[in-house]
Design a protein around this motif. Structure first.
Motif, mmCIF file in Angstrom:
data_model
loop_
_atom_site.group_PDB
_atom_site.id
_atom_site.type_symbol
_atom_site.label_atom_id
_atom_site.label_comp_id
_atom_site.label_asym_id
_atom_site.label_seq_id
_atom_site.Cartn_x
_atom_site.Cartn_y
_atom_site.Cartn_z
ATOM 1 N N HIS A 306 0.831 -1.200 0.000
ATOM 2 C CA HIS A 306 0.000 0.000 0.000
ATOM 3 C C HIS A 306 0.871 1.257 0.000
ATOM 4 C CE1 HIS A 306 -3.166 -2.828 0.918
ATOM 5 N NE2 HIS A 306 -4.073 -1.862 0.930
ATOM 6 N N HIS A 307 0.439 2.237 -0.743
ATOM 7 C CA HIS A 307 1.173 3.498 -0.810
ATOM 8 C C HIS A 307 0.949 4.306 0.473
ATOM 9 C CE1 HIS A 307 3.152 6.926 -2.584
ATOM 10 N NE2 HIS A 307 2.102 7.688 -2.359
ATOM 11 N N ASP A 308 2.001 4.795 1.077
ATOM 12 C CA ASP A 308 1.942 5.538 2.336
ATOM 13 C C ASP A 308 2.397 6.974 2.084
ATOM 14 O OD1 ASP A 308 2.307 6.612 4.897
ATOM 15 O OD2 ASP A 308 2.825 4.657 5.746
ATOM 16 N N LYS A 309 1.433 7.896 2.025
ATOM 17 C CA LYS A 309 1.767 9.294 1.733
ATOM 18 C C LYS A 309 2.599 9.918 2.849
ATOM 19 C CE LYS A 309 -2.302 10.176 -1.168
ATOM 20 N NZ LYS A 309 -3.524 11.003 -1.347
ATOM 21 N N GLY A 310 2.281 9.583 4.080
ATOM 22 C CA GLY A 310 3.045 10.144 5.193
ATOM 23 C C GLY A 310 4.491 9.719 5.147
ATOM 24 N N LEU A 311 4.732 8.420 4.902
ATOM 25 C CA LEU A 311 6.094 7.914 4.833
ATOM 26 C C LEU A 311 6.847 8.527 3.656
ATOM 27 C CD1 LEU A 311 7.905 5.911 6.331
ATOM 28 C CD2 LEU A 311 7.160 4.145 4.729
ATOM 29 N N GLU A 312 6.146 8.733 2.541
ATOM 30 C CA GLU A 312 6.768 9.364 1.380
ATOM 31 C C GLU A 312 7.206 10.788 1.709
ATOM 32 O OE1 GLU A 312 5.641 10.581 -3.251
ATOM 33 O OE2 GLU A 312 4.243 9.423 -2.021
ATOM 34 N N LEU A 313 6.337 11.528 2.405
ATOM 35 C CA LEU A 313 6.690 12.889 2.813
ATOM 36 C C LEU A 313 7.853 12.867 3.799
ATOM 37 C CD1 LEU A 313 6.183 15.938 2.878
ATOM 38 C CD2 LEU A 313 4.403 15.527 4.610
ATOM 39 N N GLY A 314 7.846 11.884 4.711
ATOM 40 C CA GLY A 314 8.944 11.764 5.665
ATOM 41 C C GLY A 314 10.269 11.520 4.982
ATOM 42 N N ARG A 315 10.270 10.694 3.925
ATOM 43 C CA ARG A 315 11.509 10.451 3.178
ATOM 44 C C ARG A 315 12.009 11.713 2.506
ATOM 45 N NH1 ARG A 315 9.380 5.017 0.134
ATOM 46 N NH2 ARG A 315 9.519 3.578 1.901
ATOM 47 N N LYS A 316 11.061 12.487 1.967
ATOM 48 C CA LYS A 316 11.458 13.735 1.316
ATOM 49 C C LYS A 316 12.071 14.706 2.326
ATOM 50 C CE LYS A 316 8.071 13.495 -2.444
ATOM 51 N NZ LYS A 316 6.854 14.107 -3.058
ATOM 52 N N LEU A 317 11.499 14.745 3.530
ATOM 53 C CA LEU A 317 12.052 15.617 4.561
ATOM 54 C C LEU A 317 13.456 15.173 4.953
ATOM 55 C CD1 LEU A 317 8.929 16.071 6.902
ATOM 56 C CD2 LEU A 317 9.957 17.793 5.409
ATOM 57 N N ILE A 318 13.642 13.855 5.094
ATOM 58 C CA ILE A 318 14.972 13.346 5.435
ATOM 59 C C ILE A 318 15.970 13.680 4.339
ATOM 60 C CG2 ILE A 318 16.315 11.235 5.771
ATOM 61 C CD1 ILE A 318 13.886 10.020 7.149
ATOM 62 N N THR A 319 15.534 13.513 3.084
ATOM 63 C CA THR A 319 16.410 13.832 1.950
ATOM 64 C C THR A 319 16.776 15.310 1.938
ATOM 65 O OG1 THR A 319 15.389 12.067 0.650
ATOM 66 C CG2 THR A 319 16.626 13.744 -0.559
ATOM 67 N N TRP A 320 15.778 16.150 2.239
ATOM 68 C CA TRP A 320 16.023 17.596 2.232
ATOM 69 C C TRP A 320 17.003 17.995 3.329
ATOM 70 C CZ3 TRP A 320 14.827 21.706 5.600
ATOM 71 C CH2 TRP A 320 14.981 22.994 5.042
ATOM 72 N N PHE A 321 16.815 17.413 4.539
ATOM 73 C CA PHE A 321 17.704 17.760 5.653
ATOM 74 C C PHE A 321 19.107 17.217 5.451
ATOM 75 C CE2 PHE A 321 13.759 18.466 8.181
ATOM 76 C CZ PHE A 321 14.087 19.728 8.670
ATOM 77 N N ASN A 322 19.216 16.100 4.728
ATOM 78 C CA ASN A 322 20.525 15.488 4.506
ATOM 79 C C ASN A 322 21.126 15.852 3.158
ATOM 80 O OD1 ASN A 322 20.689 14.035 6.969
ATOM 81 N ND2 ASN A 322 19.272 12.512 6.159
ATOM 82 N N LYS A 323 20.565 16.896 2.532
ATOM 83 C CA LYS A 323 21.063 17.300 1.221
ATOM 84 C C LYS A 323 22.554 17.646 1.313
ATOM 85 C CE LYS A 323 18.291 19.650 -1.251
ATOM 86 N NZ LYS A 323 17.434 20.744 -1.781
ATOM 87 N N GLY A 324 23.296 17.060 0.401
ATOM 88 C CA GLY A 324 24.729 17.333 0.368
ATOM 89 C C GLY A 324 25.560 16.360 1.178
ATOM 90 N N LYS A 325 24.877 15.520 2.017
ATOM 91 C CA LYS A 325 25.616 14.539 2.812
ATOM 92 C C LYS A 325 25.674 13.215 2.070
ATOM 93 C CE LYS A 325 24.204 16.549 7.235
ATOM 94 N NZ LYS A 325 23.520 16.273 8.519
ATOM 95 N N SER A 326 26.789 12.565 2.152
ATOM 96 C CA SER A 326 26.946 11.267 1.502
ATOM 97 C C SER A 326 26.418 10.189 2.416
ATOM 98 C CB SER A 326 28.430 11.018 1.202
ATOM 99 O OG SER A 326 28.599 9.728 0.670
ATOM 100 N N ARG A 327 25.516 9.353 1.872
ATOM 101 C CA ARG A 327 24.940 8.265 2.661
ATOM 102 C C ARG A 327 25.120 6.938 1.921
ATOM 103 N NH1 ARG A 327 19.025 9.001 4.283
ATOM 104 N NH2 ARG A 327 19.646 7.421 5.778
ATOM 105 N N VAL A 328 25.525 5.930 2.650
ATOM 106 C CA VAL A 328 25.693 4.603 2.073
ATOM 107 C C VAL A 328 24.774 3.653 2.821
ATOM 108 C CG1 VAL A 328 27.287 2.722 1.601
ATOM 109 C CG2 VAL A 328 28.078 5.094 1.488
#
Length: 622
Positions: A306-328
């Motif tokens: 099932h598609h989870d809109k909240g989780l999708e938004l949470g991922r975008k927020l994490i991506t935005w806050f970690n912009k420029g950081k290298s993650r493995v």
């Protein structure tokens, strides 16, 4: 090449090395099977390494590499799970991101519950100052039990809703947090006992979160070697709540009366003296709702796609806050038989594409296609486990209710005597009455002692001791601590105080006695409650009803936590008036002894006692 059977036994291999390996192995270092054949073999320094890309049936439920030492066959003294668990540290727990979210979700509720306990006696006094202490004690028991009574009526229903593909675990958690938040605000602005009772009941009706959170931990951390630590997170979080919550309640309650220079002129604080701690608690609950919506992953098998809109938004927020950081990120590689998935359908945070490989969901494929009928849930072990759980919940929940009432009860004043004129003359060691007379801030401090003692034991001692004794042995052993605790508690009221009666009890001797008695209770609770949760989880006859079983467990516990505080609150008030305040605590000692006897009929299950057509054991690793 033949593989030494003793070497296989030494590492607990439960499946023979495939014949294809033996036939194709030519004794050369680095020899391996053709690509795609599944296992591979490599000989280095006398060790045979067999790599399975697909999990093998076992109790630990993960893919693994099995090492058999060919040069030094040996026997193993301990079970494989026990050996593995001994090597596990807190940093080894899988899916720490999800465990953090679950922990924060659980933390918000103990903050609310323990916060109001520190001032409930005084809030009830504020409702009607003419009521005697014995009536206030009975009302406090009813108010405390109203939450669990409502939970008893709805917890099993919430467990079934959490197991349904239409709602799932996450939705039920958000409903429970939101309902508790509304009830918290209503309780804070209540001006009568009946208003407070309605709002407390509302919180219980909407809240089945404890059972759901236990279910999610079980589905997130499936290997038994991690269970002693993973299932410890919820009671450890409760202990954190018992440290912070009472302090917040004690400091924030009645700000106009406690801090007249700062808040004495504010009309709101005069009209609603106990609203402030509830508003703060409601804020914590609101934050928890957003954390669950944005970052918690659904664990129910039937809702994995099932598609989870909240989780999708949470991922975008994490991506935005970690912009420029290298993650493995490291994830298990897909094999040719695994279904392909794409980035949009992936449900696990932190997943990443690896060039040349397929992306695999962290939860793996489904383990079952059918759901066990409700009537088949109640196997003998389920019934025995739930019975033992209810007795433990009865005396622990009742003690938590009576403890803050006992701390707040005024000190016995010889000049006034007992409340009832028919009370017998004070005569030690059994005929005496009175409490400690502590104020909200001191009650909060006394309750915080319980949390501080508990969290240290849970972090350092419990995983180590549980690994060596085993879940069920440690559970039975530490149940023995409760009868001693309840027997000793009432004697705190006769400990010599530095302040004469009717002044509140104070002094080094008093606080050392409080800490000593609490130490018995904390040790028992620290080791017994996590083990009880694991036993309820593992007694589940089929994984399709895991949420339902935890819901039933919470309903049974809620019933016990309802009957206990109501009945014993009444008996406490009766004993207080009649000059035998310790009678109810000594009765609890008897209930605790019954719980010890009931524990002898329980055995630890494996979570899958009943097998249905279509069940899959392919995700259970060595």
């Amino acid at each position: 090449m033949a593989v030494d059977s003793d070497a296989e036994d030494a590492v607990g291999i439960v499946h023979d090395v495939p014949t294809a390996i033996r036939d194709n192995y030519d004794g050369r270092e680095g020899a391996s099977l053709p690509a795609g054949s599944g296992p591979a073999i490599d000989l280095e320094s006398g060790s045979l390494s067999v790599v399975y890309h697909h999990p093998l049936p076992s109790s630990s439920r993960t893919s693994s590499t099995i090492l058999a030492d060919l040069s030094t066959p040996a026997t193993v003294d301990a079970p494989r799970e026990q050996v593995d668990a001994a090597k596990v540290s807190w940093g080894d727990l899988p899916r720490k991101d999800q465990l953090v979210v679950i922990t924060l979700t659980r933390l918000s509720e103990p903050l609310v519950q323990t916060s109001l306990q520190s001032y409930m006696f005084y809030q009830l006094k504020w409702f009607d100052p003419t009521l005697p202490d014995s009536v206030i004690s009975s009302q406090a028991g009813v108010l405390h039990a109203s939450f669990t009574a409502a939970q008893f009526l709805t917890a099993m229903l919430w467990g079934q809703v959490a197991d349904s593909s239409r709602f799932g675990r996450k939705t039920v958690l958000m409903i429970g947090l939101a309902g508790t938040m509304i009830s918290c605000i209503g309780f804070g602005v209540s001006t009568s006992f009946w208003q407070a009772l309605v709002f407390r009941s509302l919180g219980g009706i909407t809240n089945g979160n404890v059972g759901v959170l236990r279910t999610m931990i079980s589905e997130t951390v499936q290997e038994k070697k991690y269970q002693s630590r993973a299932f410890l997170l919820l009671p450890m979080t409760f202990n954190i709540g018992t440290i912070i919550g009472p302090m917040l309640g004690g400091v924030l309650s009645d700000p106009a009366g406690s801090y007249p220079n700062l808040f004495g002129h504010i009309k709101f604080f005069q009209q609603f003296p106990y609203a402030t701690p509830n508003i703060v608690s409601a804020f914590f609950l609101l934050c928890a709702v957003f954390v669950v919506w944005l970052f918690l992953e659904e664990t129910l098998d039937s809702r994995l796609d099932h598609h989870d809109k909240g989780l999708e938004l949470g991922r975008k927020l994490i991506t935005w806050f970690n912009k420029g950081k290298s993650r493995v990120s490291y994830r298990r590689l897909a094999t040719e038989e695994d279904p392909a998935t794409d980035g949009e359908n992936s449900r696990s945070t932190g997943e990443a594409f690896i060039p040349g490989n397929k992306l695999m969901p962290t939860q793996g494929r489904r383990k079952y296609t059918q759901r066990l009928a409700f009537r088949r849930i109640f196997t003998p072990n389920v019934v025995c486990t739930l019975a033992a759980s209810s007795l433990l919940a009865f005396h622990v929940g009742t003690f938590n209710s009576l403890w803050f009432i006992f701390l707040s009860t005024p000190v016995y004043d010889p000049a006034k005597g007992a409340e009832s004129p028919d009370a017998p003359q004070r005569k030690l060691p059994f005929i005496f009455t009175g409490g400690l007379g502590l104020h909200p801030r001191e009650v909060g401090m006394a309750m915080a002692i319980l949390g501080v003692l508990g969290i240290g034991l849970q972090i350092v001692v419990y995983p180590w001791l549980s690994t060596r004794l085993g879940t069920i042995r440690s559970w039975r052993l530490f149940l023995l601590f409760f009868p001693f605790t309840y027997f000793l508690v009432p004697y705190l009221s006769i400990v010599p105080s530095s302040a004469p009666p009717p002044e509140p009890k104070d002094g080094v001797v008093v606080w050392l006695a409080i800490a000593g008695v609490l130490c018995f209770h904390v040790v028992g609770r620290t080791f017994a409650l996590p083990a009880q949760t694991i036993l309820v989880n593992n007694c589940t006859p089929h994984p399709s009803v895991l949420g339902t079983v935890h819901g039933i467990g919470q309903s049974v516990s809620s019933l016990a936590r309802t009957v206990g505080p109501v009945l014993c609150g009444f008996l406490y008030g009766l004993g207080l008036a009649r000059g035998v305040v310790g009678a109810v605590f000594w009765g609890l000692s008897g209930v605790a002894v019954c719980g010890i006897v009931a524990s002898l009929f329980v055995h630890e299950g494996n979570g899958h006692e009943i097998w249905l057509e279509g069940d899959d054991d392919g995700d259970q690793g060595i």
